[in-house]
Design an enzyme around this catalytic site. Structure first.
Site, short mmCIF file in Angstrom:
data_model
loop_
_atom_site.label_atom_id
_atom_site.label_comp_id
_atom_site.label_asym_id
_atom_site.label_seq_id
_atom_site.Cartn_x
_atom_site.Cartn_y
_atom_site.Cartn_z
N ARG A 185 0.86 -1.14 0.08
CA ARG A 185 -0.04 -0.01 -0.11
C ARG A 185 0.75 1.30 0.12
NH1 ARG A 185 -4.94 -2.00 4.06
NH2 ARG A 185 -6.13 -2.82 2.18
N LYS A 190 -16.22 -15.80 5.41
CA LYS A 190 -17.54 -15.88 5.49
C LYS A 190 -18.15 -15.59 4.42
CE LYS A 190 -17.10 -14.66 10.42
NZ LYS A 190 -17.38 -13.44 11.46
N GLY A 248 -6.92 -6.66 -0.48
CA GLY A 248 -7.09 -7.51 1.04
C GLY A 248 -6.01 -8.74 0.95
N GLY A 304 -12.27 -4.18 1.02
CA GLY A 304 -13.65 -3.83 1.59
C GLY A 304 -14.05 -2.81 0.45
#
Length: 399
Positions: free
Chosen positions: A35, A200, A356, A380
């Site tokens: 990043r 998830k 991510g 996200g």
């Protein structure tokens, strides 16, 4: 949206840049500086134009007050190394230390403000509190550049509110992100394949629902696959399972069948008795997962099938690893997806790694980042873009 070119002459102007420096740390050692590297072009451009570059960013989740464990000191040091020039770290966020550091700047200098989340107003749900911090940030600058894609889905003071107070522009990193994701969502070249992993299903409900109207095929791996397998009636042993999402997943499977969207699920799974790097790995069919074992990766047959489904795609988006790639015994599925995407890209496909953990896996597993069309810096944010949501940090930049 206005770009940096629209800000006019920058020499001597104080330019506040919102970057995303939320990098992983081992103590004070940065373990992945991707990043920071991604932020360099915009910071360099502003500095070379003679701007006084004031960078604001966050790291981790401090509780709205200074915490040495979340100081941006390691980031300032690494940023300086990569820029080849000194980067001053202000001793605070918008207080006396920040004001003094900015006042001492010469054209071309770079100052990094201390972690913006040390100030509780940054993430406040109260508009007036965020506006108060935005006032303090705006007092340090003459213009604002939004260049932290990983935070544009947040309505926060340094992302949203400060843009209301200063002449503003989109930075090169955010502009590149939007262009890449737009290409994958607005009239994508087909076949359009999306690979989804991670732990998830609930983290990706919106994106699955939206992609069922856009993609030609969805490849499902990672921990979320066990909820899909359970929805098909399979026992998943001690694998990660969101039982409350089984009915939702059944609905997705039915909708995919009705719309002609191919859902590619693994036929075999790598299981182990415990979540550990040295736990003995066994490959089993999806209908034979032992009650006392947990799935930690898609199996070799599944990896080959996923690679084949990627091979002829012309647009490929990948968000979420296929298994616990940090453990070598359970990295095979993630490696297979990355390799297949690189080969498809070399053949003319447009490929996006959705930030991510997926981006971290690419670097950790030693793949050449240039082999993909685009590697997002915001997991996200890229997910919410793929869901079709409005991103506050982008919306506020629109003219």
């Amino acid at each position: 949206m206005k770009t940096i070119d629209d800000l006019g002459e920058l020499r001597g102007k104080r330019v506040l840049v919102r970057s995303d420096f939320n990098v992983p740390l081992d103590g004070t050692t940065i373990t992945d500086d991707g990043r920071i590297r991604a932020a360099l072009p915009t910071i360099r451009r502003l500095a070379e134009a003679g701007g006084k570059v004031v960078v604001t960013a966050h790291l981790g989740r401090p509780k709205g007050s200074p915490d040495p464990a979340f100081s941006l000191a390691p980031v300032a040091q690494r940023l300086g190394e990569l820029l080849g020039s000194h980067v001053t770290l202000a001793s605070d966020t918008v207080g006396e230390g920040a004001r003094a550091a900015v006042a001492a700047m010469e054209p071309g200098d770079v100052v990094l403000l201390e972690n913006i989340r040390f100030d509780a107003r940054e993430t406040s749900k109260d508009d007036a509190e965020r506006a108060s911090l935005a006032d303090d940030l705006a007092a340090l600058a003459d213009a604002y550049v939004s260049d932290g894609f990983g935070v544009v889905h947040r309505k926060q003071a340094s992302v949203y509110d400060v843009a209301l107070e200063l002449p503003h522009a989109v930075g090169g990193l955010v502009q590149t992100e939007i262009e890449a994701l737009s290409r994958a969502t607005e009239n994508p070249e087909r076949p359009y394949a999306v690979v989804l992993g991670g732990s998830k299903v609930s983290d990706k409900l919106g994106v699955i629902e939206n992609l069922l109207t856009k993609a030609d095929r969805l490849l499902i791996g990672g921990g979320m696959v066990f909820t899909f397998l359970a929805a098909q009636g399979y026992s998943v042993g001690s694998s990660l399972l969101e039982a409350d999402q089984i009915e939702t997943v059944k609905g997705y499977l039915a909708a995919a069948a009705e719309r002609g969207v191919e859902i590619v699920l693994p036929t075999d799974i790598v299981v182990a008795p415990a979540f550990a790097a040295d736990s003995p790995a066994t490959v089993v069919a999806v209908d034979a997962i032992p009650a006392d074992q947990m799935g930690l990766d898609i199996g070799p047959d599944a990896a080959a099938a996923f690679a084949a489904s990627i091979a002829d795609a012309k647009t490929i988006v990948w968000n979420g690893p296929m298994g616990v790639f940090e453990f070598p015994a359970f990295a095979g599925g993630t490696k297979a997806v990355a390799q297949a995407m690189i080969e498809a890209t070399a053949g003319g496909a447009f490929s996006i790694v959705g930030g991510g953990d997926s981006a971290a896996a690419v670097r950790r597993l030693g793949f050449d980042e240039s082999g993909f069309s685009h590697i997002s810096t915001g997991g996200g944010a890229s997910l919410e873009y793929l869901e079709g949501k409005t991103l506050p940090g982008i919306d506020v930049l629109a003219d």
